[in-house]
Design an enzyme around this catalytic site. Sequence first.
Site, mmCIF file in Angstrom:
data_model
loop_
_atom_site.group_PDB
_atom_site.id
_atom_site.type_symbol
_atom_site.label_atom_id
_atom_site.label_comp_id
_atom_site.label_asym_id
_atom_site.label_seq_id
_atom_site.Cartn_x
_atom_site.Cartn_y
_atom_site.Cartn_z
ATOM 1 N N ASN A 263 13.304 -7.156 -7.904
ATOM 2 C CA ASN A 263 13.172 -6.212 -9.016
ATOM 3 C C ASN A 263 13.052 -4.759 -8.569
ATOM 4 O O ASN A 263 12.970 -3.858 -9.398
ATOM 5 C CB ASN A 263 11.989 -6.596 -9.925
ATOM 6 C CG ASN A 263 10.664 -6.618 -9.196
ATOM 7 O OD1 ASN A 263 10.601 -6.494 -7.981
ATOM 8 N ND2 ASN A 263 9.593 -6.783 -9.954
ATOM 9 N N HIS B 121 18.356 -17.664 -5.991
ATOM 10 C CA HIS B 121 18.305 -16.214 -6.184
ATOM 11 C C HIS B 121 18.801 -15.451 -4.948
ATOM 12 O O HIS B 121 19.054 -14.250 -5.025
ATOM 13 C CB HIS B 121 16.859 -15.818 -6.489
ATOM 14 C CG HIS B 121 16.694 -14.809 -7.580
ATOM 15 N ND1 HIS B 121 17.652 -14.544 -8.540
ATOM 16 C CD2 HIS B 121 15.647 -13.981 -7.873
ATOM 17 C CE1 HIS B 121 17.201 -13.606 -9.370
ATOM 18 N NE2 HIS B 121 16.000 -13.247 -8.984
ATOM 19 N N ASN C 91 16.924 -9.083 -12.808
ATOM 20 C CA ASN C 91 16.090 -7.947 -12.421
ATOM 21 C C ASN C 91 16.703 -7.094 -11.321
ATOM 22 O O ASN C 91 16.497 -5.879 -11.283
ATOM 23 C CB ASN C 91 14.700 -8.432 -11.988
ATOM 24 C CG ASN C 91 13.892 -8.948 -13.157
ATOM 25 O OD1 ASN C 91 14.087 -8.533 -14.297
ATOM 26 N ND2 ASN C 91 12.994 -9.876 -12.880
ATOM 27 N N TYR D 205 11.599 -6.508 -2.889
ATOM 28 C CA TYR D 205 11.840 -7.714 -3.680
ATOM 29 C C TYR D 205 12.887 -7.397 -4.733
ATOM 30 O O TYR D 205 13.227 -6.241 -4.996
ATOM 31 C CB TYR D 205 10.535 -8.259 -4.255
ATOM 32 C CG TYR D 205 9.727 -8.908 -3.162
ATOM 33 C CD1 TYR D 205 9.978 -10.220 -2.792
ATOM 34 C CD2 TYR D 205 8.783 -8.183 -2.444
ATOM 35 C CE1 TYR D 205 9.282 -10.810 -1.751
ATOM 36 C CE2 TYR D 205 8.080 -8.759 -1.394
ATOM 37 C CZ TYR D 205 8.340 -10.078 -1.058
ATOM 38 O OH TYR D 205 7.662 -10.659 -0.014
ATOM 39 N N TYR E 288 12.085 -17.625 0.926
ATOM 40 C CA TYR E 288 13.088 -17.439 -0.130
ATOM 41 C C TYR E 288 14.519 -17.702 0.340
ATOM 42 O O TYR E 288 15.446 -17.687 -0.464
ATOM 43 C CB TYR E 288 13.021 -16.001 -0.673
ATOM 44 C CG TYR E 288 11.706 -15.633 -1.296
ATOM 45 C CD1 TYR E 288 11.336 -16.144 -2.544
ATOM 46 C CD2 TYR E 288 10.820 -14.781 -0.644
ATOM 47 C CE1 TYR E 288 10.115 -15.812 -3.117
ATOM 48 C CE2 TYR E 288 9.597 -14.445 -1.216
ATOM 49 C CZ TYR E 288 9.257 -14.960 -2.448
ATOM 50 O OH TYR E 288 8.049 -14.630 -3.021
ATOM 51 N N ASP F 216 23.349 -14.049 -8.047
ATOM 52 C CA ASP F 216 23.333 -15.316 -8.775
ATOM 53 C C ASP F 216 23.462 -15.029 -10.271
ATOM 54 O O ASP F 216 23.032 -13.987 -10.749
ATOM 55 C CB ASP F 216 22.035 -16.071 -8.484
ATOM 56 C CG ASP F 216 20.798 -15.262 -8.860
ATOM 57 O OD1 ASP F 216 20.663 -14.118 -8.372
ATOM 58 O OD2 ASP F 216 19.964 -15.756 -9.644
#
Length: 196
Positions: free
Chosen positions: A75, A25, A121, A73, A20, A100
């Site tokens: 959320n 994000h 989220n 993560y 990631y 973002d």
Amino acid sequence: MTDETGPWLVVGLGNPGREYADNRHNVGFMVADLLADRVGGKFGRQRRAVADVAEGRLGFGGPKLVLVKPLTYMNLSGAPVAALAQFFKVPPGRVIAVHDELDIAYGQVRVKCGGGEGGHNGLRSMSKSLGTKDYVRVRFGIGRPPGRQDPADYVLSNFSAAERKELDFLVDRAADVAESVVTRGVEPTQNAYHGV
């Protein structure tokens, strides 16, 4: 004016893991890393929360920054943020989320205090865990996905080659904006940066 007696919690929102690292994000992590370099802090695992934390001061004897990269993560970002805010005794008004923002064009950085989460989220989780939406957001514009691409797929994709040419400059600007919020406050920062 800003209260300089206590620390500021600056939260870079992103997802943990190498896969990631370069995603749109994860721009919050990129800004947090740059701020850590600026204040001479090194990220390490925080026992009290599922997060990497770095500490340092803005300038000699300046305001203390506690830089946070939640390792949950996106959320689930709120729980470690709330735990660290409680531990460091940071009120919501001195919490800054760097994230973002789909609703802002790429190349623009904006700041606001409070308001909605715009479907983000990470912000939704922070608002729930902090029990308020009244924290500062440094919003890094990534623009809307092209064509019919799903926004969820878009934010988890890497910046394009054209975007990467400007990325370092824009991460630097977002770090400047976060520092400006700490040293000058939200409204003067808006006046200084929103015309750029």
